[in-house]
Structure formats: C-alpha cells, structure tokens
Design a protein around this motif. Structure first.
Motif, mmCIF file in Angstrom:
data_model
loop_
_atom_site.group_PDB
_atom_site.id
_atom_site.type_symbol
_atom_site.label_atom_id
_atom_site.label_comp_id
_atom_site.label_asym_id
_atom_site.label_seq_id
_atom_site.Cartn_x
_atom_site.Cartn_y
_atom_site.Cartn_z
ATOM 1 N N GLU A 1 31.901 39.135 38.707
ATOM 2 C CA GLU A 1 33.053 39.550 39.523
ATOM 3 C C GLU A 1 33.159 38.786 40.843
ATOM 4 O OE1 GLU A 1 30.779 41.783 38.401
ATOM 5 O OE2 GLU A 1 31.882 42.840 36.825
ATOM 6 N N LEU A 2 32.271 37.832 41.055
ATOM 7 C CA LEU A 2 32.275 37.052 42.291
ATOM 8 C C LEU A 2 32.947 35.697 42.077
ATOM 9 C CD1 LEU A 2 31.287 36.505 45.226
ATOM 10 C CD2 LEU A 2 29.156 35.657 44.203
ATOM 11 N N ALA A 3 33.845 35.330 42.982
ATOM 12 C CA ALA A 3 34.448 33.998 42.979
ATOM 13 C C ALA A 3 33.822 33.172 44.087
ATOM 14 C CB ALA A 3 35.956 34.087 43.177
ATOM 15 N N ILE A 4 33.374 31.958 43.746
ATOM 16 C CA ILE A 4 32.742 31.056 44.704
ATOM 17 C C ILE A 4 33.679 29.874 44.914
ATOM 18 C CG2 ILE A 4 30.729 29.640 45.194
ATOM 19 C CD1 ILE A 4 29.197 31.415 43.158
ATOM 20 N N MET B 1 42.995 40.010 52.096
ATOM 21 C CA MET B 1 42.943 40.321 50.666
ATOM 22 C C MET B 1 42.126 41.594 50.436
ATOM 23 S SD MET B 1 40.338 37.620 48.810
ATOM 24 C CE MET B 1 41.224 36.121 49.251
ATOM 25 N N PRO B 2 42.516 42.420 49.478
ATOM 26 C CA PRO B 2 41.887 43.742 49.325
ATOM 27 C C PRO B 2 40.525 43.689 48.644
ATOM 28 C CG PRO B 2 43.552 43.432 47.641
ATOM 29 C CD PRO B 2 43.634 42.221 48.536
ATOM 30 N N LYS B 3 39.656 42.845 49.127
ATOM 31 C CA LYS B 3 38.299 42.700 48.611
ATOM 32 C C LYS B 3 37.474 41.974 49.669
ATOM 33 C CE LYS B 3 40.470 40.807 45.319
ATOM 34 N NZ LYS B 3 40.882 40.301 43.996
ATOM 35 N N PRO B 4 36.168 42.152 49.677
ATOM 36 C CA PRO B 4 35.344 41.508 50.694
ATOM 37 C C PRO B 4 35.338 39.986 50.562
ATOM 38 C CG PRO B 4 34.148 43.293 49.608
ATOM 39 C CD PRO B 4 35.379 43.043 48.807
ATOM 40 N N THR B 5 35.279 39.312 51.706
ATOM 41 C CA THR B 5 35.166 37.853 51.746
ATOM 42 C C THR B 5 33.970 37.475 52.610
ATOM 43 O OG1 THR B 5 36.729 37.731 53.609
ATOM 44 C CG2 THR B 5 37.635 37.494 51.381
ATOM 45 N N ILE B 6 33.283 36.425 52.201
ATOM 46 C CA ILE B 6 32.069 35.975 52.876
ATOM 47 C C ILE B 6 32.168 34.473 53.072
ATOM 48 C CG2 ILE B 6 29.534 35.885 52.775
ATOM 49 C CD1 ILE B 6 31.368 38.069 50.293
ATOM 50 N N SER B 7 31.755 33.977 54.239
ATOM 51 C CA SER B 7 31.715 32.530 54.445
ATOM 52 C C SER B 7 30.298 32.104 54.807
ATOM 53 C CB SER B 7 32.700 32.093 55.534
ATOM 54 O OG SER B 7 32.426 32.730 56.770
ATOM 55 N N ALA B 8 29.890 30.939 54.277
ATOM 56 C CA ALA B 8 28.612 30.325 54.605
ATOM 57 C C ALA B 8 28.906 29.123 55.488
ATOM 58 C CB ALA B 8 27.872 29.905 53.340
ATOM 59 N N LEU B 9 28.349 29.096 56.694
ATOM 60 C CA LEU B 9 28.742 28.130 57.711
ATOM 61 C C LEU B 9 27.549 27.280 58.119
ATOM 62 C CD1 LEU B 9 30.676 30.742 59.876
ATOM 63 C CD2 LEU B 9 31.602 29.312 58.037
ATOM 64 N N ARG B 10 27.697 25.964 57.965
ATOM 65 C CA ARG B 10 26.633 25.050 58.388
ATOM 66 C C ARG B 10 27.232 23.790 59.000
ATOM 67 N NH1 ARG B 10 24.913 24.625 52.878
ATOM 68 N NH2 ARG B 10 22.793 25.105 53.568
ATOM 69 N N GLY B 11 26.463 23.121 59.827
ATOM 70 C CA GLY B 11 26.906 21.862 60.383
ATOM 71 C C GLY B 11 28.210 21.989 61.147
ATOM 72 N N ALA B 12 29.063 20.982 60.986
ATOM 73 C CA ALA B 12 30.327 20.945 61.716
ATOM 74 C C ALA B 12 31.272 22.052 61.272
ATOM 75 C CB ALA B 12 30.994 19.586 61.518
ATOM 76 N N MET B 13 31.741 22.815 62.239
ATOM 77 C CA MET B 13 32.776 23.844 62.029
ATOM 78 C C MET B 13 33.733 23.665 63.205
ATOM 79 S SD MET B 13 32.241 27.938 61.855
ATOM 80 C CE MET B 13 33.616 29.094 61.811
ATOM 81 N N GLU C 1 26.002 41.178 46.387
ATOM 82 C CA GLU C 1 25.896 42.596 46.731
ATOM 83 C C GLU C 1 27.277 43.225 46.892
ATOM 84 O OE1 GLU C 1 25.106 44.853 50.869
ATOM 85 O OE2 GLU C 1 23.533 43.422 50.288
ATOM 86 N N LEU C 2 28.161 42.533 47.598
ATOM 87 C CA LEU C 2 29.501 43.064 47.813
ATOM 88 C C LEU C 2 30.323 43.057 46.526
ATOM 89 C CD1 LEU C 2 30.254 41.453 51.266
ATOM 90 C CD2 LEU C 2 29.825 43.866 50.797
ATOM 91 N N ALA C 3 30.153 42.025 45.697
ATOM 92 C CA ALA C 3 30.884 41.967 44.427
ATOM 93 C C ALA C 3 30.462 43.100 43.494
ATOM 94 C CB ALA C 3 30.655 40.621 43.748
ATOM 95 N N ALA C 4 29.223 43.566 43.629
ATOM 96 C CA ALA C 4 28.725 44.654 42.785
ATOM 97 C C ALA C 4 28.966 46.020 43.407
ATOM 98 C CB ALA C 4 27.229 44.463 42.532
ATOM 99 N N PHE D 1 28.199 50.359 39.934
ATOM 100 C CA PHE D 1 29.629 50.504 40.171
ATOM 101 C C PHE D 1 30.439 49.644 39.198
ATOM 102 C CE2 PHE D 1 27.906 51.393 44.529
ATOM 103 C CZ PHE D 1 28.235 52.737 44.543
ATOM 104 N N SER D 2 31.546 50.197 38.755
ATOM 105 C CA SER D 2 32.399 49.498 37.795
ATOM 106 C C SER D 2 33.720 49.031 38.400
ATOM 107 C CB SER D 2 32.703 50.416 36.613
ATOM 108 O OG SER D 2 33.423 51.567 37.049
ATOM 109 N N GLY D 3 34.001 49.464 39.637
ATOM 110 C CA GLY D 3 35.276 49.111 40.253
ATOM 111 C C GLY D 3 36.424 49.967 39.769
ATOM 112 N N ARG D 4 36.116 51.120 39.217
ATOM 113 C CA ARG D 4 37.169 52.024 38.740
ATOM 114 C C ARG D 4 37.056 53.385 39.427
ATOM 115 N NH1 ARG D 4 35.270 49.915 33.841
ATOM 116 N NH2 ARG D 4 34.217 51.856 33.368
#
Length: 275
Positions: free
Chosen positions: A21-24, A110-122, A212-215, A272-275
């Motif tokens: 259920e996770l999109a990368i 968006m109605p779901k958690p979002t996570i960012s991984a940040l390294r180097g230049a931002m 963890e958040l996707a589950a 959790f099943s998301g229902r």
C-alpha cells in the motif's frame, strides 16, 4: 512478506514504485542533483495526482536519487523551453507554473500520510517540496537554502507557507530574504524536520516510517490529517471540535477500529485493512 514493487522506467525523470500500500516516488535526475526541469515538474504533478486519487495507496514516500534531494529549479534548462515560451502569454506561463507547483499542495493535502527523505542539497523549489510532506526525515548531509533572493526570484512551491508554518514567521523571513544556508542540526532545531540521522541510515529509517504509516488505520489518519491542516490554517476551536466529533463517530464505525479493540483485548498488534 517480501515487498512487491511495480516496474518503473529507470530513465524517467520521476520514478514511482509500489510496495503493497506504499508508493515510493523518486526524483530521478541525480546528475543534476534532481533539479526541477519542466518535464520533471509535469511528471511529478501527474504522479502525485494519480497517487492521491488511488484508494489502494495508503501512504506516499518522496525522495531524490543520488546524493541530493532537490537542488531547486533547473537554472540551465529552465522550467520551459525558449520555443514554448515564445508561444505562451504571461498568463499562460503563470497558469502552467501554478499547476506544476500543485505538487507541494498535493503532498500537503492528499488524504493519506506523506513522508520525505531529505539529504544533501535542498534548495529553492526543493525547500517547499520537501517541507510539504507530513513527516520529514533528513540526513546529516542536509544543506537547506531557499536561494531565491540570491537569484532575484521571489519564491515558489509554497516555501514561504511551509517555512512559516513549521519554523515561524521570524525564521521564515530570515531564511527567505537572506538566503542563509542551514544544516540538518539547525533544521531540526527550527522544527523543519522531524528526525536527523546519519546519511547511511536515511533510506532505511525513512522507509521504516513510511511502511508504518502505510500499514496504519488509513481512515483515521485521513481524518487526523484534515483536522491538523485545518488547525494550521487557522480554524477556530469550534470548527475543530466539529471536525473531530464527526471524525470520531465515523472512525468508531470502521473495521480498523473494531480490529484495534480486538487486538487490544488479545494483546497483539492490530492488523489494519483501511476499511
């Protein structure tokens, strides 16, 4: 269970893989520090819109390929070619950039958690893009700089909004107007990131949090995010209480809530099943 990843075109400017259920989502221009050209911005917006609308996706994880998250707009390539620019009016160009910048709004709303991984230049547009995620995990290599004033630009991708919301108006003004570069330790102190880890641990740590958040209980997390965003945008106490009351009753009727109660009684982790 081994993750199942969807195939992706490794030459594409933006990659999207599915792990259950996770999109990368990966910005895929490592040779340019993932600078945002027109094709990258268009592909990112299209990808995020699809994921936002997909009920099978329960969390979205954004990262950059290589040694940087995103060095901002591609100054050499520009966001638009000279040929396209010649055919578009100023209003057309404003509308196009506004649509491309909606990537930050999608990550934020968006109605779901979002996570960012940040390294180097931002930098530049990369600041707003990275900060728009619900949770932000950074490497000790992080170098954050708005850079707009240095280039005679005013700012885009919601940088002013997210800096103000996360670090406060005083820090936001300094970071925007002076283009002062900060490292991961200062970003953590200002509240711009949630965690700071060694660079070789970033991918694994961010992916662990994303999984963890996707589950998690996706319906509850959706209502939670809506209330948190409303609070950040100045909703009154009465408005927040209205949102919370409706959400509590709705989530009490979900299969996820019933499963959580069973798991508590049986002294086991909930599934959790998301229902």
């Amino acid at each position: 269970m081994e993750p199942t990843l969807s195939p992706s075109n490794e030459e594409a400017p933006v990659l999207c893989e599915r792990e259950d259920e996770l999109a990368i989502v990966t910005l895929n221009r490592p040779d340019r520090l993932n600078a945002l050209s027109g094709p990258v911005m268009d592909a990112l917006h299209s990808t995020l819109q699809t994921l936002a609308d997909d009920p099978k996706v329960r969390a979205v994880f954004l990262r950059g390929a290589g040694r940087a998250f995103c060095a901002g707009g591609d100054i050499k390539a520009g966001g638009i070619s000279k040929e396209e620019a010649a055919q578009l009016t100023t209003e057309d160009r404003i509308a196009r950039l506004r649509r491309q910048m909606d990537s930050a709004a999608l990550l934020h709303t968006m109605p779901k958690p979002t996570i960012s991984a940040l390294r180097g230049a931002m930098m530049g547009a990369g600041v707003g893009l990275g900060l728009s995620a619900d949770l932000r995990i950074a490497s000790r290599t992080l170098k954050l700089e708005t850079a707009f004033a240095s280039l005679g630009f005013s700012g885009d991708f919601g940088g002013a909004y997210f800096l103000t919301q996360l670090a406060g108006p005083s820090a936001a003004r300094e970071l925007m107007m002076r283009s002062r570069r900060i490292d991961g330790d200062e970003a953590l102190r200002l509240g711009l990131i949630n965690e700071l880890v060694d660079d070789d641990a970033l991918d694994a740590r961010a992916l662990t949090v994303a999984r963890e958040l996707a589950a998690g209980p996706s319906i509850a997390l959706r209502h939670m995010k809506r209330a948190l965003n409303a609070a950040a945008d100045g909703a009154s106490v009465a408005e927040l209480l209205d949102l919370e009351a409706a959400a509590m009753v709705r989530t009490s009727q979900t299969e996820d809530h019933k499963e959580a109660v069973r798991a508590f009684i049986e002294k086991r982790p909930p599934r959790f099943s998301g229902r």
